[in-house]
Structures are given as C-alpha cells and as structure tokens.
Design an enzyme around this catalytic site. Structure first.
Site, PDB file in Angstrom:
ATOM      1  N   ASP A 222       0.855  -1.180   0.000  1.00  0.00           N
ATOM      2  CA  ASP A 222       0.000   0.000   0.000  1.00  0.00           C
ATOM      3  C   ASP A 222       0.896   1.238   0.000  1.00  0.00           C
ATOM      4  O   ASP A 222       2.050   1.148   0.371  1.00  0.00           O
ATOM      5  CB  ASP A 222      -0.819   0.033   1.302  1.00  0.00           C
ATOM      6  CG  ASP A 222      -2.099  -0.754   1.159  1.00  0.00           C
ATOM      7  OD1 ASP A 222      -2.318  -1.279   0.065  1.00  0.00           O
ATOM      8  OD2 ASP A 222      -2.854  -0.844   2.134  1.00  0.00           O
TER       9      ASP A 222
ATOM     10  N   THR B 269      -0.342   4.580   1.396  1.00  0.00           N
ATOM     11  CA  THR B 269      -0.623   5.396   2.568  1.00  0.00           C
ATOM     12  C   THR B 269      -0.264   4.664   3.851  1.00  0.00           C
ATOM     13  O   THR B 269      -0.755   3.571   4.106  1.00  0.00           O
ATOM     14  CB  THR B 269      -2.111   5.758   2.594  1.00  0.00           C
ATOM     15  OG1 THR B 269      -2.439   6.299   1.325  1.00  0.00           O
ATOM     16  CG2 THR B 269      -2.408   6.757   3.678  1.00  0.00           C
TER      17      THR B 269
ATOM     18  N   ASP C 138      -4.505  -2.672   4.871  1.00  0.00           N
ATOM     19  CA  ASP C 138      -5.015  -2.164   6.144  1.00  0.00           C
ATOM     20  C   ASP C 138      -6.543  -2.156   6.183  1.00  0.00           C
ATOM     21  O   ASP C 138      -7.131  -2.217   7.238  1.00  0.00           O
ATOM     22  CB  ASP C 138      -4.472  -0.755   6.440  1.00  0.00           C
ATOM     23  CG  ASP C 138      -4.740   0.199   5.285  1.00  0.00           C
ATOM     24  OD1 ASP C 138      -5.400  -0.215   4.302  1.00  0.00           O
ATOM     25  OD2 ASP C 138      -4.300   1.369   5.352  1.00  0.00           O
TER      26      ASP C 138
END
Length: 1204
Positions: A470, A472, A792
């Site tokens: 990912d 972020t 996440d």
C-alpha cells in the site's frame, strides 16, 4: 434522550444501596433477547422495554454518556453479567508433556531392549557351562565386572529419561513462550466505548454489559449488543450464519449486533447486552466444548453430541451459528469412521499450499529415515549371522538349552546396537531445529515490529520475490496535512489566511468538513509540549479537520451544535463510492447534503461551482477539464492526494428525495473547494526499497490514489526511476488489458503485464486480489513467485489471504485485515518488512547450517557403528555413548545453530526459490569432506590406536568386558571432532572465516562450552555406565589436537572449488508443481509433498521410526495458540472473545462472492446444504493422543508429522 440518560444515572445511585434490585434485566433474559433476529427482536424490545432507551435504563446506563466508569459499578457488572473472557484451557502439565515424549516408538524400543538386557544381566550360568557356550561368552577375568553387566541397561534407561526430560522441557518452554505471545496479541486489542461522557479506548476484556460502544467500518465486534444509533451500517454475519450477504442494521428492522461479526460499512453506537460465555459466539464455543476443562473433556463432548442429536431445536440454533469455526461457509462436520479417523471428504477447506521449507524437509527426512532403517537392519542381520557362523560353524559348539539365556543376551546386545544406529541415523532434531529457529525468530521479530501470527509465514518471507505494498501509511508517514487549496476560483499554493476566503464559502467549508467527517475522527492536543497534534481516526479526515483549525475555526463547536444523532442520513465511505456524504435536515423541511471524495470522481458529479464572491455559477464540462489540468494534475504531480468538497440542496418544493437511489442523490453537486493533502514519504523507506531490490525482490505499489500522485510518490520512494521502462496503470486500464472479449480474466494477458508493472493506481481491492492471484499463478518464470502483500482496510482481506504472506497494519489496520494476515506490522512501516525478509532468510540458513552439521555426524556415526559391528562384532560407540552424541547433535546443536542472529549480508543474494535444494553442492562438499576426515581418524584409531598409544586393544572384547582406554579414546576424539565441526557448520556458502560473529551468539558459545565440560566429566568420571575409563593428560591433548584438525581440514575443503565436483548431488529438493498428480495441485487441502511420494507402508514405518513426533509436540504448542488453519481453535490462552475472532477461521471469506473475484466459482461449487451444517473438529471427539488427530496443516513441519 436526555431524560432517559438522567433516569439511568438516577437508577444507578438508587441501586447502590440495594444491589439485588440494581439491574432489572437478568443474564438469561438478555441471552434470550440476543437469540432473536430482525422483526422478532424489534417486537421483543418494544414489548419488554418500549425502546432501546428503555433497555439502557433497565441496564442503568445512559445512551449518550455511557457508564459513569466508577470501579465499583464496573466490578458489580462483571459480577452479575460476567467478564468478556472465555476461560482458557489449562496448559498441559510438565508430567503430561513427559508422558507424550515417552510415546516415541524409538524410545520405547530402546526401553524394552534395556529392560531385557537388565533382566538377563542378573542371570549367571555356572562358569563351566559358560565355557561351553562359545568363546565370545567366556573370558571374563573379573567376577565383579560380570556382575556390573546391569549397568549398560540402566545407563540406557537413564539416557532415555534425559532425552525425554529435555524434550518435555522444550515443549513446555515453547508453550509458555507462545502463551506470552498470545497475551501480547490480546493486549493489542482495544475497543472504543463511551464512559462518563468521554470517548475512551479500553481493552476488549474490560468491556461490561451496559457499556456504550462505538462501532465503525472494519471493526470486529467484541460483544453482543443492541444498536442505539447507526449510519448506513452493514455487517458481515457470515462467521455466525454462513450467509455471505451483508446485513443492513437499523433501529426499525434489525438492531441486533453479534460478537464475532465484522462491520463492513458505516458506523454507529450500541449498548452491550452480553459478554464472554453469554455472548452468541461464547455460547457456541461452550457448546463445542472449547471452554471445557479437565480430563473428561472428550466424554463431555460425546455426551453433548448425543444431547444435540436429541434436541432438534437446539441443533437448529447451533447450526445457524456453527460456521463460526469454518474458514468459509462450506465446511461440513466430518463423520468418524470405525478407527476414529475422520473419513476423507472429497471437498476440504481450501488452504494455502504448504510452505517451501516444509516440503523440502519432509522429503529429506524421509530419505534419511529410509537410509537409517536400512543400515540398522543390515547391522543387526550381519551381527547375528556372524555370531551364529562363528559360534556354531567355526567353533563347532553344540546347541544346549542352558546356553539360551546367554545367546539371548547376545541377541539383545545386537538389537541395542541396531536401534542405536537407527537413533543416530534418524534426524529427529530437524523439527526441533525448525521449531527453535522459528520460535527464536518470532520472539526477536517482535522487537523489529513484526508480530507473527502464523509461524510458517516467517520462513516463507525469506523466499519472497515480490511485495505489493500500500502507499498510505506504509511507504508514507500517514500523517496527512492540507498544503494546497483551490477555493473561490483561486489556487493557493499554501494554506490561505481565513480573511482571503469569502465568509459565505468559509462557513460552508467548515460546516461541511465538521459534519461530513466521522465523529470518531478528531485532532487531539499533542502528548508533550512542542509535539505535533495527535490525529485520531481516519487520517484524510484528520487533514481536513486540521485545515479548519488552520483557518482558525473550531469544528468541535459545529459537532456540539449538530450531534451525530441529528444527522439525517450518512452515506459512509467505501471502496465502490470513493466518497462520503452526510445529509442534514433544515428547519423548513428542506435538506442539505455535504459530500467529499476523490476529486476526479466528485468533479464529474458537480454542475455548479462557488465563485470568488461566494455566488454559484454553472460548471461546464470544459470548465471541469480546465480545473483538472490547472489544479488537480499539478497537485497530483507533487505527490498530493486531491479531495473535492461539494454540497447539494434539496428544496421542499421537489418533495422527499428517494434516499436509496444513490446515483440520483449524488448528482448536481456544487463544488466548494479542491484541497491537496500531503502525506510525506517515510525517511527510511527509499533505503529499505533499495535493499529489497538488491535482494532480488520486486516492490510494487498498489494504491487507491490517482495515478499522478502514485507516480510521484513511487519516484520519491525509488520504486520507479526516471527513464525506466516500467508500467504505471490505473485500475480501469489494468482491467481492460487483462479481460478478454467475454469479460473473463486471462492469465496470458496478465502475464504480459505484471512483470513490468510497478504502480497500480485508483485500484479497487478486487484489482489487488486479481494482481496477487495472477502473479502467484503465473508460469512466466521458471520459479513460482512468492508474493507478500500489505493491507489495512477491510476489503484487503481477500488479497491478504491469497498472498503467500499477508502483512496487516497494526496501527491503521482494521481488525478484519489483521485477522486475514500472517504478520502484523506494529509500526505500519515498510522497513519492518525488510527485517521480516532478513529473519525469514535467516531461518532458512539456520536449518541448512543444522543439516550440514547433523548429516556429517549421521554419516560418520552410522558408518562407524556399522563397520565396527561387522568387523569387531561390537559397535565402537556404545548405546549410551550414541545417545549422548545424539543429544549433542540434535538438541544442543539445533539450539546453537538455530539461534544465529541475521546479518545484512543475507540481503545481498537473491531469494532461494522453491526449487533450490536445502543441501547445496557446497554443503554436500562440506559434509563429505568432513565425513572423510572424521572416518579416516576414527578408523585409524580403531584399528591402529593400540599401537599408536601403546595401550591394550579394545577389539573383540567378551560380553561383559570392562571399558578399555582404546575405545574411550575413539569415543572422545569422535565427540571433540563434532564440537569443533560445529564451528565449520556455521558457514554454508563456503566462507573461510568460520568464527565471524561467533560472540554475537551467546547461546552458541555457552552450548559449545557446556558440551565440552560434560564430555570431560563423562570420560573422566563416567566409568562403566558410559563405557569409559579416565584418560591421561597426553591422551586428552591428542584427542583435542585431532578434534582441532577438523577446523584446519575445513579450510582445505573450502579451498576446493565446488564446480570441480560435478558428481556431487544436491538433496532436499521441493516437489515440483508438475510432479504433483492431477487433482491435488489446486489442493483443497494443503499440498502435502511428503504424502505424495510415500505410500501407506512407508508412512507406517516412518511414523514408528522417527522421534519426530516427540519434538513436533513443540509445534503443537504453536498450533494451540497461533494456528492458521485448524477447523476450530482450542482457545488456549486467549483472554478475550475479541481474540477468539483474531484468527483466520473468522476471516472474511464470505465477502469474496460479493467482490467479483477471479476464483468465484470455487465458493459456489459446494452444495448449498453444507452452508449451515455444523462442524465439530475431530480434536473435540478424539482423545488427544489417538491416531485420529489430524495434524495441523498450519504448524511448521506439519508435513513431517503427516508423512512420518
């Protein structure tokens, strides 16, 4: 509502005087309430309590302020309604572990042989008769020596006791360690509740009935409750009901929230009505005997079974919920056949393929086991044949019955020699080495911010060839701030002063941000002076709230004026909408909706925009293109995330809108502003990515951000370099390229894209899953790719599960993501993944080091015992000595070599890959080289030692002859050569400096020192039990000199180029995918390479032969606490329900059919009748030590347990 909360608090005060009348709801009443669903539940609440507020009043809590949080009130609630804990099973006692270690077949054979030897040693035929039984029997000079014949049997028994105690202690310490790990996982589990009007986070185990809990997207509900207020709340209840559709929750139709279910969308508040064993998942755990304690557990389970069959109504409710224990809704209870083994079903739970190391080790252990069995049988046959020929043919002795006990003594002696050859040959230290290595790594990885949930993930990570990360929070700091804005037709390169913005626009902007961000998101004051303000909740929303603070406005004042309960409707953010909208109802009956979301998506839905004066003007297609070109793209090219803020009015004259028609509601918006949010790259990430690339691992970024932002961040991180020929694609383009005309995904098309793909932007969770599955299934390269994925969000679950290793974010990650993962990054940092790679490779190398050492000892000891026995009729290394050597080379060596700390050098080579053998040519060269040296020394000492040292020969000694100096020197030299060879074994790639970093490993140093001291004691004071006599200083020095020789010889061996030795074979290959017969490669069960190459006969002898089961008990300790795949976890050492759910059997398998995944058909193959069928694990019905217990495919070396 205020009225209710007041009466609630009043009741609490009144109740304190009279505890019995304190709560007007009994546990039973609440339990039966939670059994109901939908309309029934709503009716019951209305009949019994008038509404939810009435229920809160009966539970003495306030729907707004929650409990007052006083400790006496909390304790009282725990006393009346129970704790939010399901009592763990008692751990196995040390004695139970000892008993388990004693079950080992090899040890049992040795015990029996020792007892027979012991019994026969007390039988003494008269001397005259002894002479008539052959020369081998006679010739005992000293009567006291003959009487000491019992010592060997006793010594073997003593050695067995030692081995058993060491094994049991290992098991016990591992179990203890993993309970500690489990507790650590539990302490991480917190939940948000309202107490005394304050929103606080408490441990899940501290939640009590009456608490007001805040639930939000991604949560795993820790207790049962009734909804008080909800925004667009959708729950995945498949873990309880097996139904994969998300269930909408609202006050009118279905307000019941159940523990163990996942929040897939929206947010809300609930009042907790049942915790622990009284909650829905707790009831099921109790029904399935998971909460039982004591030894009658199995009997109880059987009785429960019968009881369940009788009670059909009970059965229905259980069936509804039973799939809680499944890895998906399609698991059926396995009926037991006559032997108590589960009958094999055609369909099994789909599971990951077994890890690389397990497959290789299985094969290797089987090969060594076969060789060992062959050698030991051959030894016994040769010894017996030789004895018979020598006694009856050469000496011409006549058979007389009086001699039978003496002959039996010989047979027992030969048998013991044979068994000791077998004990030395079988590498039962292998599972121990793997276990210790993994356990040690897991413990150390926790310090490196890697919380390992599934042991084998640690080792798989060493083979990783690709990481899909990912952006972020993983590559960036996840500390978002608004740095640029476009407001009122002006583009501000930094946050504008409030007086530059027209007041009308400013009011709209601040109101829109205040109400259209989750109320759980907020900016808190810094923890210490001079620090940055703390961001709590969604970081993008925190950036917007921070923006209002920069504009010197207070968003909290707006929230106080418009509390969450007053919001008319909320369309929460999800991966499909890519936006969030909140509707407010005005006093005149009209509505105003505020929206925020990805700029390129929301701008397409805007038809008006606010001008510099604050007026509204038409926003045409051409204006939008200009805005994108002049504002959005420049922001994105600087790596900023662009968010559009907009609103829409619904006047009364238009009538009531159809709120369920989202497409219609979310059009005709008026754009207020576009802001650029910066999320700086973590300073350590570029270096970490450089290390990965140097280690042969490709890093790909998969993000929901737009392509310009993603590309800018990828260049900053070093994933892309200017001028590279790599692909950056958007989700749409990616999908267009991989689908054929029929709309199906084609692997060939995917194979053209993924090798060059480095950035996938604007991607949905489905795209991520597609990419991961495509890379794993690809056959473009010779090696099958091993993929690690970070995630996440709740929707990352499928990709995390599909990947070889799933990393979830410990801070930003939702519970659902954590549960689908193998490793949790407690600091959300990419550089921690690099540490995991290092540890994974280290595990692999540790096992190889151990193998190199062990196989050298194996080869030498077996050949010495075999040759010695055949030539001299007696093994030069006695049974007890062999057991000591076995202890050194198995238990101690595995401890010493498996705990080597990793070095940066591990990242300078490419991953080993699935086909690379465990024992490389270099290692084979070392094993043979050292074997030749040791055998030369041993045989020289054996056949010429008496002349070299001028001592009596120890060869051809009679049955109960005293120990000789000659054989003591042979034994001592042999052991010292092993001790020094342990240094050589530390290097497996042909390095010269074997001492490098030796003092960084205190365990290694202490074991070497301890072994040497023990050897000295055994030789000098061991006497008859160890068949040793004390040696002189000169003899000791010679032994040490010959031992040290192996270090010098090691330098010589490493000087020989491996490429000269083309004839050397490698060993320990993994079974290649092509070799696996049809039907097992897309294994519904674990692909067990061991089983494929063994037929049943092999399995049987192997199961009996190896002590592998013994140390595999260690692995069971892991299984109990951190097992990936058992049908039902035995909830040992979990102190909260939340943590029961923190296990993969509660994964979001069932959300998969809703997201169109590639392998959708897999979940639909099963007949629907299986949906709600109850699955009771075989372990609940079969006694723990019976053969019926299926091995846990999740445990390291499950394969060794199955196939051996």
């Amino acid at each position: 509502m205020t009225n209710n909360s007041f009466s609630g608090s009043k009741y609490v005060r009144r109740g304190e005087a009279n505890h019995d009348a304190e709560f007007s709801c009994s546990v039973q009443e609440l339990r039966s309430l939670m059994e109901l669903r939908g309309e029934e539940a709503v009716t019951r609440i209305q009949e019994s309590y008038s509404d939810v507020n009435g229920l809160c009043a009966r539970l003495r809590t306030s729907p707004v302020d929650g409990l007052d949080g006083k400790s006496e009130d909390i304790d009282r609630r725990k006393e009346v309604f129970g704790l939010n804990i399901i009592p763990p099973k008692k751990p196995k006692t040390f004695l139970q572990l000892v008993w388990e270690a004693l079950q080992d077949v090899t040890l049992i054979i040795l015990e029996v042989a020792a007892i027979i030897s012991l019994g026969l040693s007390f039988y003494h035929p008269p001397d005259a008769e002894r002479q008539n039984c052959g020369s081998a029997a006679g010739g005992v000079d000293d009567e006291s020596e003959a009487e000491a014949g019992w010592i060997e049997g006793a010594a073997i028994l003593l050695s067995v006791v030692c081995v058993v105690l060491v094994t049991a202690f290992n098991d016990w310490s591992k179990e203890k360690q993993f309970r500690g790990l489990q507790n650590r996982i539990e302490q991480e589990q917190k939940f948000t509740v309202v107490r005394g009007g304050q929103v606080i986070q408490i441990k899940v185990s501290e939640i009590v009935v009456g608490d007001i809990a805040q639930v939000k997207y991604g949560d795993l509900l820790p207790a049962d409750g009734v909804l008080i207020q909800g925004n667009d709340l959708k729950i995945d209840e498949s873990s309880l009901t097996g139904e994969s559709d998300h269930v909408k929750k609202n006050l009118d139709k279905d307000p019941m929230l159940l523990s163990g279910t996942h929040v897939m969308e929206g947010s809300g508040k609930m009042v907790v009505t049942a915790v622990g064993v009284n909650s829905q998942s707790g009831i099921i755990f109790t029904l399935l005997g998971a909460g039982d304690e004591g030894d009658n557990e199995d009997k109880k389970d059987k009785k429960k079974e019968e009881h369940k069959r009788k009670d059909s109504k009970g059965k229905k409710t259980v069936e509804k919920k039973c799939s809680l224990y499944q890895d998906g809704p399609s698991v059926e209870m396995q009926p037991l056949n006559g032997e108590g083994e589960p009958e094999k079903k055609k369909k099994h739970i789909a599971k990951k393929e077994k890890s690389v190391l397990q497959g290789k080790l299985t094969k290797l252990a089987v090969q060594i086991g076969k060789a060992g069995l062959f050698m030991s049988t051959l030894t016994v046959i040769i010894l017996i044949t030789r004895f018979l020929i020598d006694t009856f043919c050469i000496q011409g002795i006549v058979w007389i019955p009086e001699c039978v006990p003496i002959y039996i003594q010989f047979l027992v002696k030969f048998f013991i020699i044979g068994v000791t050859v077998l004990v030395v040959a079988v590498p039962e230290g292998l599972p121990l080495a793997v276990t210790i290595s993994l356990a040690y790594s897991v413990k150390k990885m926790m310090k490196d911010n890697n919380l390992v949930r599934h042991l084998d993930a640690c080792e798989t990570m060493g083979n990783a060839t690709a990481i899909c990360s990912d952006k972020t929070g993983t590559l960036t700091m996840n500390r978002m701030t608004v740095v640029q804005a476009y407001i009122g037709e002006r583009y501000y390169k930094k946050v504008p002063e409030p007086d530059l913005i027209p007041p009308k626009i400013l009011d709209l902007l601040v109101l829109g941000i205040g109400v259209n961000c989750a109320y759980t998101t907020k900016i808190m004051p810094p923890e210490r002076d001079g620090g940055l303000p703390r961001q709590v909740g969604n970081k993008t929303e925190c950036a917007l709230l921070g923006f209002t603070l920069d504009l010197r406005r207070d968003y909290q004042a707006i929230r106080n004026e418009i509390p969450e309960e007053k919001l008319f409707k909320v369309y929460t953010f999800n991966s499909v909408r890519k936006s969030m909208s909140t509707v407010l109802k005005n006093h005149d009956g009209s509505y105003r909706m505020f929206s925020k979301g990805a700029s390129e998506i929301l701008l397409k839905k805007c038809c008006k925009i606010l001008t510099a004066s604050g007026d509204v003007k038409v926003f045409k297609h051409r204006d939008r293109d200009d805005l994108v070109k002049k504002v959005v793209e420049p922001m994105a090219s600087e790596g900023l995330r662009t968010i559009c803020l907009a609103y829409r009015d619904f006047p009364v004259s238009d009538g009531e809108p159809d709120w369920d028609n989202e497409a219609h509601i979310l059009t005709g918006l008026t754009c207020i502003a576009v802001v650029g949010i910066e999320d700086p790259v973590r300073p350590e990430v570029p270096e970490a990515i450089r290390k990965c690339q140097r280690a042969g691992i490709t890093v790909r970024m998969v993000t929901g951000d737009n392509i310009n932002t993603a590309r800018a961040i990828a260049i900053k991180c070093g994933i892309l370099h200017p001028g590279d020929d790599f692909l950056c694609l958007e989700g749409k383009e990616f999908n267009r390229r991989i689908h054929n005309e029929m709309g199906e995904i084609e692997q060939e098309r995917l194979d053209k894209i993924w090798p060059k793909l480095r950035v996938l932007a604007r991607s949905s969770p489905t795209d991520k899953h597609t990419l991961v599955k495509g890379i794993i299934d690809s056959t473009v390269f010779e090696q099958r790719q091993v993929v690690a994925v970070t995630g996440d969000g709740t929707n990352d679950g499928p990709a995390l599960k599909k990947a070889d290793v799933g990393f979830a974010m410990g801070i930003a990650g939702t519970d659902v993501a954590k549960e689908a993962s193998d490793i949790i990054l407690t600091d959300d940092n990419f550089s921690s993944i690099v540490k995991a790679v290092m540890w994974g490779r280290n595990v692999y190398d540790s096992i190889s080091k151990f193998l190199q050492f062990q196989l050298t000892v194996n080869v030498v000891a077996v050949i010495v015992a075999f040759t010695g026995a055949c030539i001299t009729q007696d093994s030069p290394l006695k049974a007890v000595q062999m057991l000591w050597v076995n202890l050194i080379m198995d238990t101690f060596a595995s401890l010493a070599l498996a705990t080597e700390p990793p070095t940066e050098a591990l990242l300078l080579r490419n991953p080993y890959g699935r086909k690379k053998p465990l024992i490389s040519r270099t290692m084979m060269k070392n094993i043979l080289g050292h074997g030749i040296y040791q055998l030369t020394i041993i045989f020289t000492l054996l056949f010429a030692g008496e002349t070299l040292f001028d001592i009596d020969s120890g060869r051809n000694a009679p049955l109960h002859a005293p120990p000789s100096e000659h054989y003591t020197i042979v034994f001592n030299t042999f052991v010292l050569m092993q001790i020094f060879n342990e240094f050589n074994a530390r290097k497996i790639h042909g390095e010269r400096n074997v001492f490098e970093g030796v003092f960084r490993n205190p365990i290694f140093c202490s074991i070497i020192f301890g072994t040497f001291v023990t050897q000295f004691i055994i030789v000098q004071f061991g006497g008859k039990p160890f068949s040793c006599v004390d040696l002189t200083l000169e003899q000791w020095l010679w032994c040490i000199f010959l031992g040290l020789g192996s270090l010098l010889w090691g330098q010589l061996v490493s000087s020989v180029p491996t490429k000269w030795l083309k004839f050397l074979k490698t060993a320990g290959h993994a079974t290649l995918q092509e070799e696996i017969p049809d039907g097992s490669d897309e294994g519904n069960d674990v692909v067990d390479h061991g089983d494929l190459e063994l037929n049943k006969g092999h399995i049987l002898w192997c199961r009996g032969l190896s002590r592998i089961q013994t140390q595999i008990r260690v692995v069971k300790a892991f299984r109990d606490s951190v097992s990936p795949y058992e049908g039902l976890e035995t909830p040992e050492s979990r102190s909260s329900i939340h943590n029961f759910m923190n296990h993969p059997e509660f994964r979001i398998e069932d959300s998969e059919p809703q997201i169109p995944l590639i392998d959708e058909n897999e979940s639909e193959d099963d007949p629907p009748t299986k949906r709600n069928s109850i699955f009771i694990p075989p372990s609940a019905l079969v006694p723990p030590n019976s053969a019926g217990l299926p091995p846990c495919p999740g445990s390291p070396l499950h394969s060794l347990e199955t196939s051996l």
